[in-house]
Design a protein around this motif. Structure first.
Motif, PDB file in Angstrom:
ATOM      1  N   GLY A  65       0.816  -1.209   0.000  1.00 20.19           N
ATOM      2  CA  GLY A  65       0.000   0.000   0.000  1.00 20.19           C
ATOM      3  C   GLY A  65       0.844   1.252   0.000  1.00 20.19           C
ATOM      4  O   GLY A  65       1.760   1.395   0.802  1.00 20.19           O
ATOM      5  N   GLU A  69      -2.842   5.491  -0.418  1.00 20.83           N
ATOM      6  CA  GLU A  69      -3.785   4.367  -0.255  1.00 20.83           C
ATOM      7  C   GLU A  69      -4.070   4.121   1.222  1.00 20.83           C
ATOM      8  O   GLU A  69      -5.215   3.895   1.621  1.00 20.83           O
ATOM      9  CB  GLU A  69      -3.209   3.097  -0.874  1.00 20.83           C
ATOM     10  N   ASP A  73      -7.547   4.392   3.156  1.00 22.48           N
ATOM     11  CA  ASP A  73      -8.101   3.293   3.951  1.00 22.48           C
ATOM     12  C   ASP A  73      -8.545   3.760   5.332  1.00 22.48           C
ATOM     13  O   ASP A  73      -9.510   3.226   5.890  1.00 22.48           O
ATOM     14  CB  ASP A  73      -7.072   2.166   4.098  1.00 22.48           C
ATOM     15  N   HIS A  77     -11.703   2.501   7.443  1.00 20.77           N
ATOM     16  CA  HIS A  77     -11.289   1.480   8.404  1.00 20.77           C
ATOM     17  C   HIS A  77     -10.709   2.174   9.640  1.00 20.77           C
ATOM     18  O   HIS A  77     -10.222   3.295   9.559  1.00 20.77           O
ATOM     19  CB  HIS A  77     -10.201   0.568   7.812  1.00 20.77           C
ATOM     20  N   VAL A  82      -6.333  -0.924   9.784  1.00 18.34           N
ATOM     21  CA  VAL A  82      -5.332  -0.587   8.760  1.00 18.34           C
ATOM     22  C   VAL A  82      -3.979  -1.197   9.125  1.00 18.34           C
ATOM     23  O   VAL A  82      -3.290  -1.753   8.264  1.00 18.34           O
ATOM     24  CB  VAL A  82      -5.227   0.941   8.566  1.00 18.34           C
ATOM     25  N   GLN A 332     -15.146  -3.754   2.339  1.00 20.57           N
ATOM     26  CA  GLN A 332     -14.009  -3.771   3.260  1.00 20.57           C
ATOM     27  C   GLN A 332     -12.808  -4.399   2.562  1.00 20.57           C
ATOM     28  O   GLN A 332     -12.960  -5.167   1.614  1.00 20.57           O
ATOM     29  CB  GLN A 332     -14.359  -4.583   4.505  1.00 20.57           C
ATOM     30  N   LYS A 333     -11.598  -4.062   3.055  1.00 20.40           N
ATOM     31  CA  LYS A 333     -10.389  -4.595   2.425  1.00 20.40           C
ATOM     32  C   LYS A 333      -9.883  -5.876   3.079  1.00 20.40           C
ATOM     33  O   LYS A 333      -8.971  -6.502   2.577  1.00 20.40           O
ATOM     34  CB  LYS A 333      -9.291  -3.530   2.434  1.00 20.40           C
TER      35      LYS A 333
END
Length: 371
Positions: A65, A69, A73, A77, A82, A332-333
């Motif tokens: 990342g 980024e 996030d 988040h 994160v 969501q990641k």
């Protein structure tokens, strides 16, 4: 299908585990299942001739990342989430390198650069938050991750300073997948290609699986199809197409490292003295939410324009080849690694970070079977 007794006996009978998808997650899942259950009979089904989604299509960034980024996030988040995302990516990359070896995958630690266009306010925001993010990530790296470097690559229409990440590397995607496939097959794990799983259902202690070629039963089913997960009723994953092009070899190409532009929506690198350049999904999110492998004029024209005006402004180049890959994304990641039912498990939604977390997600997916 007109199977013989031998074909059924050797390939489709007494299956302990069937894995759907022979990408990074599926192959690593197979390796760890074999470690946990040395005598297990394991079959991998792959819909393509080669691993079809993104595992053999990606740009080979060993990254976790860019600064912008990570800042983005933090809008969706918590800080803890994160940190956990970055930690998993770093652990996954270490696991990949440990599993296959740096020389096998041609891992090179040239670092990563984030570029900003001249009129982009994002750079000032990244600059002001750089120290905060370095502090946030210090427990993982025990050092500052992000620093400032001057423009030494003669890119045009770009701010004169980059944000540099010394912990980013690059790999040869083809070599990685070749080595993984060889390792899996050396353990006696079977792979059948051009087989699409259409549906499955649990029935009296096993899973009945219907494919485009045949039906069969397996004790447990592991879904590792990432970008295609919604086709197997995993609605939290949406497909996201990534378009890529590569130039013909360029003499005296001094660009070295991995490069991110526009919050990581564009990315490029030098591979074999060519520029591999991908991205542009943000130009048309709706059209790119597809499982169809294709290119669009909108995105390909944008990639070529950026090559001409920004990346290779004083260099003659020719496009050699274009392709696309299918990633799995969602709200969501965090990857989805869970038990879907008594005998069915999944490891999906890698949000474009398959190289980083694929090995780890495969391992976690295999370990779910021990619960």
């Amino acid at each position: 299908m007109n199977f013989s007794y031998w074909e059924i006996k050797s390939w489709l009978a007494n299956l302990d585990f069937t894995i759907v998808g022979s990408g990074i997650v599926g192959l690593n899942c197979a390796l760890y299942l074999k470690e946990i259950y040395p005598k297990a009979n394991i079959l991998i089904l792959e819909k393509g001739l080669l691993p079809q989604g993104a595992s053999t299509k990606n740009a080979g960034f060993a990254c976790f990342g860019s600064l912008s980024e990570i800042l983005d996030d933090l809008n969706t988040h918590t800080e803890i989430e994160v940190i956990e995302l970055v930690k998993k990516r770093v652990e996954g990359l270490q696991l990949l390198r440990q599993t296959l070896g740096d020389s096998t995958i041609n891992y090179q630690a040239f670092g990563g650069y984030e570029l900003f266009t001249e009129n982009d306010d994002l750079f000032e925001n990244c600059l002001s938050e750089k120290d905060n993010i370095n502090n946030l990530l210090k427990p993982i790296f025990n050092a500052d991750v992000f620093s400032i470097k001057d423009n030494t690559f003669n890119f045009k229409n770009i701010k004169n300073q980059y944000i540099f990440n010394a912990y980013e590397g690059q790999i040869d995607t083809g070599k990685m997948m070749e080595a993984l496939l060889q390792k899996v097959q050396s353990k006696g794990i079977k792979i059948l290609n051009s087989i699409t799983v259409e549906s499955f259902s649990e029935d009296q202690g096993s899973v009945k699986v219907k494919t485009n070629q045949f039906d069969f039963s397996t004790s447990k089913l592991m879904i590792a199809t990432n970008g295609f997960a919604s086709q197997l009723n995993i609605p939290e994953v949406k497909p996201a197409r990534a378009q890529v092009l590569i130039t013909k070899p360029i003499k005296n190409l001094h660009i070295q490292g991995t490069f991110h532009l526009d919050q990581g929506y564009y990315y490029f690198r030098n591979i074999d003295n060519r520029i591999l350049f991908g991205g542009g999904r943000n130009l048309d999110f709706k059209t790119e939410e597809t499982t169809e492998f294709a290119q669009t004029k909108l995105i390909q024209n944008k990639l070529e324009t950026l090559l001409k005006t920004t990346i290779l402004p004083d260099t003659n180049f020719e496009i050699d080849h274009r392709w696309s890959g299918i990633m799995g994304v969602g709200k969501q990641k965090k990857a989805i690694v869970k038990q879907l039912s008594n005998k069915v498990f999944c490891g999906v939604r890698l949000v474009g970070m398959g190289v980083a977390i694929g090995s780890l997600i495969g391992k976690e997916l295999a370990e779910l079977t021990q619960n």
